[in-house]
Write a protein that holds these residues in place. Structure first.
Motif, PDB file in Angstrom:
ATOM      1  N   GLU A  26      -8.024  -1.444  -3.362  1.00 58.90           N
ATOM      2  CA  GLU A  26      -7.575  -0.762  -4.553  1.00 58.90           C
ATOM      3  C   GLU A  26      -6.411  -0.559  -4.892  1.00 58.90           C
ATOM      4  O   GLU A  26      -5.832  -0.578  -6.032  1.00 58.90           O
ATOM      5  CB  GLU A  26      -8.559   0.607  -4.306  1.00 58.90           C
ATOM      6  CG  GLU A  26      -8.202   1.617  -5.441  1.00 58.90           C
ATOM      7  CD  GLU A  26      -8.671   2.834  -5.090  1.00 58.90           C
ATOM      8  OE1 GLU A  26      -9.049   3.561  -6.149  1.00 58.90           O
ATOM      9  OE2 GLU A  26      -8.808   3.346  -3.935  1.00 58.90           O
ATOM     10  N   SER A  27      -5.472  -0.020  -3.907  1.00 56.45           N
ATOM     11  CA  SER A  27      -3.927   0.154  -4.146  1.00 56.45           C
ATOM     12  C   SER A  27      -3.339  -1.271  -4.564  1.00 56.45           C
ATOM     13  O   SER A  27      -2.456  -1.212  -5.390  1.00 56.45           O
ATOM     14  CB  SER A  27      -3.313   0.551  -2.777  1.00 56.45           C
ATOM     15  OG  SER A  27      -3.726   1.788  -2.419  1.00 56.45           O
ATOM     16  N   MET A  28      -3.533  -2.284  -4.149  1.00 60.62           N
ATOM     17  CA  MET A  28      -3.054  -3.724  -4.567  1.00 60.62           C
ATOM     18  C   MET A  28      -3.509  -3.884  -5.893  1.00 60.62           C
ATOM     19  O   MET A  28      -2.718  -4.469  -6.753  1.00 60.62           O
ATOM     20  CB  MET A  28      -3.483  -4.771  -3.600  1.00 60.62           C
ATOM     21  CG  MET A  28      -3.027  -4.733  -2.302  1.00 60.62           C
ATOM     22  SD  MET A  28      -3.752  -5.872  -1.133  1.00 60.62           S
ATOM     23  CE  MET A  28      -3.453  -7.556  -1.744  1.00 60.62           C
ATOM     24  N   LEU A  29      -4.717  -3.566  -6.407  1.00 58.47           N
ATOM     25  CA  LEU A  29      -5.183  -3.823  -7.850  1.00 58.47           C
ATOM     26  C   LEU A  29      -4.558  -2.951  -8.856  1.00 58.47           C
ATOM     27  O   LEU A  29      -4.251  -3.220  -9.784  1.00 58.47           O
ATOM     28  CB  LEU A  29      -6.684  -3.787  -7.788  1.00 58.47           C
ATOM     29  CG  LEU A  29      -7.449  -4.915  -7.205  1.00 58.47           C
ATOM     30  CD1 LEU A  29      -8.782  -4.505  -7.184  1.00 58.47           C
ATOM     31  CD2 LEU A  29      -7.260  -6.223  -7.963  1.00 58.47           C
ATOM     32  N   GLY A  86       5.130  -4.270 -16.223  1.00 60.33           N
ATOM     33  CA  GLY A  86       5.962  -5.397 -15.794  1.00 60.33           C
ATOM     34  C   GLY A  86       5.596  -6.412 -14.878  1.00 60.33           C
ATOM     35  O   GLY A  86       6.196  -7.181 -14.604  1.00 60.33           O
ATOM     36  N   VAL A  87       4.353  -5.972 -14.232  1.00 61.08           N
ATOM     37  CA  VAL A  87       3.873  -7.066 -13.581  1.00 61.08           C
ATOM     38  C   VAL A  87       2.833  -7.864 -13.891  1.00 61.08           C
ATOM     39  O   VAL A  87       2.171  -7.588 -14.736  1.00 61.08           O
ATOM     40  CB  VAL A  87       3.212  -6.037 -12.278  1.00 61.08           C
ATOM     41  CG1 VAL A  87       2.386  -7.066 -11.372  1.00 61.08           C
ATOM     42  CG2 VAL A  87       4.031  -5.065 -11.569  1.00 61.08           C
ATOM     43  N   ALA A  88       3.206  -9.122 -13.800  1.00 61.33           N
ATOM     44  CA  ALA A  88       1.824 -10.179 -14.288  1.00 61.33           C
ATOM     45  C   ALA A  88       0.767 -10.102 -13.854  1.00 61.33           C
ATOM     46  O   ALA A  88       0.676  -9.432 -12.686  1.00 61.33           O
ATOM     47  CB  ALA A  88       2.566 -11.635 -13.977  1.00 61.33           C
ATOM     48  N   THR A  89       0.051 -10.402 -14.632  1.00 57.96           N
ATOM     49  CA  THR A  89      -1.527 -10.144 -14.515  1.00 57.96           C
ATOM     50  C   THR A  89      -2.083 -10.637 -13.230  1.00 57.96           C
ATOM     51  O   THR A  89      -2.979  -9.938 -12.363  1.00 57.96           O
ATOM     52  CB  THR A  89      -2.157 -10.885 -15.586  1.00 57.96           C
ATOM     53  OG1 THR A  89      -2.026 -10.369 -16.969  1.00 57.96           O
ATOM     54  CG2 THR A  89      -3.985 -10.709 -15.438  1.00 57.96           C
TER      55      THR A  89
END
Length: 112
Positions: A35-38, A45-48
């Motif tokens: 969950e935290s990673m997702l 600014g983080v790529a999909t």
């Protein structure tokens, strides 16, 4: 060092549920990590697809933990059978897993 059957039975009866619960704890911890990673990759600014490889490896780890739970159920069943064979335990079928509770590895992998 020798141990009596009753002492060994008591020790196993205490340690087996602890080992079973530790697998649940590991799964819960890995689910929280997932969950935290997702959530982290939804930040501005983080790529999909950032971290996709790490997510795939974590999912594989979770699958392995689930397979380990199946193996732990088998350990439990085997120990139950041994305990009955040597008359070390009372018959308490409601306290132990049965074959119907197992998810076969092949079925699980196909559906994953």
């Amino acid at each position: 060092m020798s141990i009596t059957i009753s002492a060994a039975t008591a020790r196993i009866a205490r340690q087996l549920p602890e080992a079973e619960l530790s697998l649940d704890s590991a799964l819960l911890a890995s689910a929280r990590l997932m969950e935290s990673m997702l959530l982290a990759r939804q930040a501005d600014g983080v790529a999909t697809f950032t971290g996709q490889t790490a997510l795939m490896r974590l999912a594989k780890t979770q699958r392995t933990l689930l397979e380990s739970q199946n193996d732990m159920i088998r350990v439990h069943q085997e120990l139950l059978g041994i305990g009955r064979d040597i008359n070390a335990i009372a018959d308490e079928p409601e306290a132990c897993p049965n074959q119907a509770q197992l998810v076969e590895d092949a079925t699980m992998l196909r559906s994953a």
